[in-house]
Design an enzyme around this catalytic site. Structure first.
Site, short mmCIF file in Angstrom:
data_model
loop_
_atom_site.label_atom_id
_atom_site.label_comp_id
_atom_site.label_asym_id
_atom_site.label_seq_id
_atom_site.Cartn_x
_atom_site.Cartn_y
_atom_site.Cartn_z
N GLY A 1 80.04 59.82 34.21
CA GLY A 1 78.67 60.14 33.80
C GLY A 1 77.70 58.98 33.82
O GLY A 1 77.76 58.07 34.67
N GLY B 1 77.30 56.52 31.73
CA GLY B 1 77.89 55.21 31.40
C GLY B 1 78.39 54.51 32.65
O GLY B 1 78.26 53.30 32.81
N SER C 1 70.82 61.48 21.22
CA SER C 1 70.32 62.69 21.88
C SER C 1 69.09 63.21 21.14
O SER C 1 68.84 62.84 19.99
CB SER C 1 71.41 63.76 21.88
N TYR D 1 77.81 68.38 17.28
CA TYR D 1 77.29 67.40 18.25
C TYR D 1 75.98 66.80 17.72
O TYR D 1 75.80 65.58 17.70
CB TYR D 1 77.05 68.09 19.60
N1 NAP Z 1 74.47 64.55 29.75
C1 NAP Z 1 73.33 64.68 29.08
O1 NAP Z 1 72.41 65.38 29.51
C2 NAP Z 1 73.12 63.93 27.80
C3 NAP Z 1 71.96 64.19 27.05
C4 NAP Z 1 71.76 63.49 25.87
C5 NAP Z 1 72.69 62.55 25.47
N2 NAP Z 1 73.82 62.32 26.22
C6 NAP Z 1 74.77 61.32 25.74
O2 NAP Z 1 75.09 60.43 26.79
C7 NAP Z 1 76.41 59.89 26.60
C8 NAP Z 1 77.20 60.00 27.90
O3 NAP Z 1 77.31 61.35 28.25
P1 NAP Z 1 77.61 61.87 29.73
O4 NAP Z 1 76.76 63.05 29.93
O5 NAP Z 1 77.56 60.74 30.69
O6 NAP Z 1 79.11 62.38 29.52
P2 NAP Z 1 80.41 62.40 30.45
O7 NAP Z 1 80.06 62.36 31.89
O8 NAP Z 1 81.21 63.55 29.95
O9 NAP Z 1 81.11 61.00 30.10
C9 NAP Z 1 81.59 60.75 28.82
C10 NAP Z 1 82.27 59.41 28.77
O10 NAP Z 1 82.76 59.24 27.42
C11 NAP Z 1 84.15 59.02 27.47
N3 NAP Z 1 84.86 59.64 26.35
C12 NAP Z 1 84.81 60.94 25.96
N4 NAP Z 1 85.65 61.13 24.92
C13 NAP Z 1 86.24 59.94 24.67
C14 NAP Z 1 87.21 59.51 23.74
N5 NAP Z 1 87.80 60.35 22.86
N6 NAP Z 1 87.60 58.22 23.76
C15 NAP Z 1 87.06 57.37 24.66
N7 NAP Z 1 86.15 57.72 25.56
C16 NAP Z 1 85.74 59.00 25.58
C17 NAP Z 1 84.62 59.62 28.79
O11 NAP Z 1 85.81 58.97 29.16
P3 NAP Z 1 87.03 59.68 29.96
O12 NAP Z 1 86.87 59.25 31.37
O13 NAP Z 1 88.22 59.09 29.31
O14 NAP Z 1 86.88 61.16 29.77
C18 NAP Z 1 83.46 59.30 29.71
O15 NAP Z 1 83.57 57.99 30.21
C19 NAP Z 1 77.03 60.69 25.45
O16 NAP Z 1 76.97 59.93 24.26
C20 NAP Z 1 76.11 61.90 25.34
O17 NAP Z 1 76.09 62.46 24.04
C21 NAP Z 1 74.05 62.98 27.36
#
Ligand code: NAP
Length: 275
Positions: free
Chosen positions: A16, A18, A144, A167
């Site tokens: 994602g 990150g 968020s 969440y």
């Molecule tokens: N996507 C959106 O539209 C959005 C909107 C607002 C805020 N956010 C925030 O942005 C951040 C990143 O989200 P994303 O959308 O990029 O999500 P994502 O693609 O699902 O990636 C999540 C990342 O967090 C890691 N992770 C999840 N559970 C974990 C655990 N138990 N221990 C260690 N690492 C863990 C995952 O690692 P693995 O590879 O090990 O799974 C992955 O690297 C989050 O904090 C989310 O709340 C996202």
């Protein structure tokens, strides 16, 4: 962006937004401490960074649904690096990951509160001495716009559970912690800010929720990088941003009593003593 000589930890950088941010920081010359649970995904990113020929990647594996793994991650970073210029607390799970039912962490805490907030709280607190020694340094909490006030009589949401409430509570907790920590860190040279990166980026979390993506990972990634390295953010702390714009969070974020309650609870749950 010139990150030569700088070290940055980005949690949740195996996937994602990150992952995007970690690659961009490395391309600017940073040593990036990449983190996640999945070694194969981390290795793909590390190879990509190596091919870029700029910066460096070091992988740390830790499941942040366990406080002891979060503690080990902090200890490994402290033991392995003489400086830490940037900590981006980004790892998270959405409202639907691993099913809609209430789940608990290895420590028995509500899972979204544990992974999205409490582990980041613990990491930030344990990494503070290194961040202070590397000042000026920055913490960015990826939160968020989804925010739900904490019911201090039922923080673990044993009643009226829904994944979206859990969440949103975890995300407001990150923002409350940001404001609280910024007050504590005044004059230290360490700043801390939080943001909503972008709405429904095309990531695993969003797709797992069955939601049609509305933004790109690049949009959210650039908003994170703005807080992380933007010149205009130097010295600014305790703020919440919606993308590139400063914004107001849920009113509970500005309630000093509620922030104090969350701080006391978090110190207790993580086994840290009050500063
Ligand atoms: N996507 C959106 O539209 C959005 C909107 C607002 C805020 N956010 C925030 O942005 C951040 C990143 O989200 P994303 O959308 O990029 O999500 P994502 O693609 O699902 O990636 C999540 C990342 O967090 C890691 N992770 C999840 N559970 C974990 C655990 N138990 N221990 C260690 N690492 C863990 C995952 O690692 P693995 O590879 O090990 O799974 C992955 O690297 C989050 O904090 C989310 O709340 C996202």
């Amino acid at each position: 962006m010139n990150m030569a000589g700088k070290t940055a930890l980005v949690t949740g950088s195996t996937d994602g937004v990150g992952r995007y941010v970690a690659a961009r920081l490395a391309a600017a010359g940073a040593k990036v401490l990449i983190h996640g649970r999945d070694r194969a995904r981390a290795e793909t990113l590390a190879e990509e960074i190596k091919r870029q020929g700029q910066g460096e990647a070091v992988f740390y594996q830790a499941d942040l649904s366990s406080l002891s793994e979060a503690r080990q991650l902090a200890q490994a970073v402290i033991a392995g690096h003489r400086r830490l210029d940037l900590f981006i607390s980004n790892a998270g799970i959405g409202s639907q990951n691993q099913g809609p039912q209430r789940q608990t962490s290895a420590d028995g805490h509500e899972l979204r509160f544990a992974v999205n907030y409490l582990s980041g709280f613990l990491l930030a607190r344990l990494l503070l001495p290194l961040l202070k020694a590397s000042a000026p340094s920055r913490i960015v909490n990826v939160a968020s716009l989804g925010q739900h006030p904490i019911d201090f009589d039922d923080v673990m949401i044993t009643r009226g559970y829904s994944g979206s409430r859990a969440y949103a509570q975890s995300k407001l907790s990150q923002i409350m912690f940001t404001i609280d920590l910024a007050n504590e860190l005044k004059g230290s040279g360490v700043t801390v800010n939080a943001l909503h990166p972008a709405t429904y980026m095309n990531t695993t979390m969003v797709r797992a929720g069955g939601i049609t993506p509305m933004s790109t990972v690049e949009q959210g990634g650039e908003a994170i990088l703005h807080l992380a390295v933007g010149d205009d953010m130097a010295g600014k702390s305790g703020l919440f941003f919606n993308g590139m714009q400063q914004a107001r969070a849920n009113p509970q974020a500005y309630d000093e009593t509620a922030r104090g309650q969350l701080r006391a609870l978090s110190l207790k749950l993580t086994g840290l003593s009050a500063a």
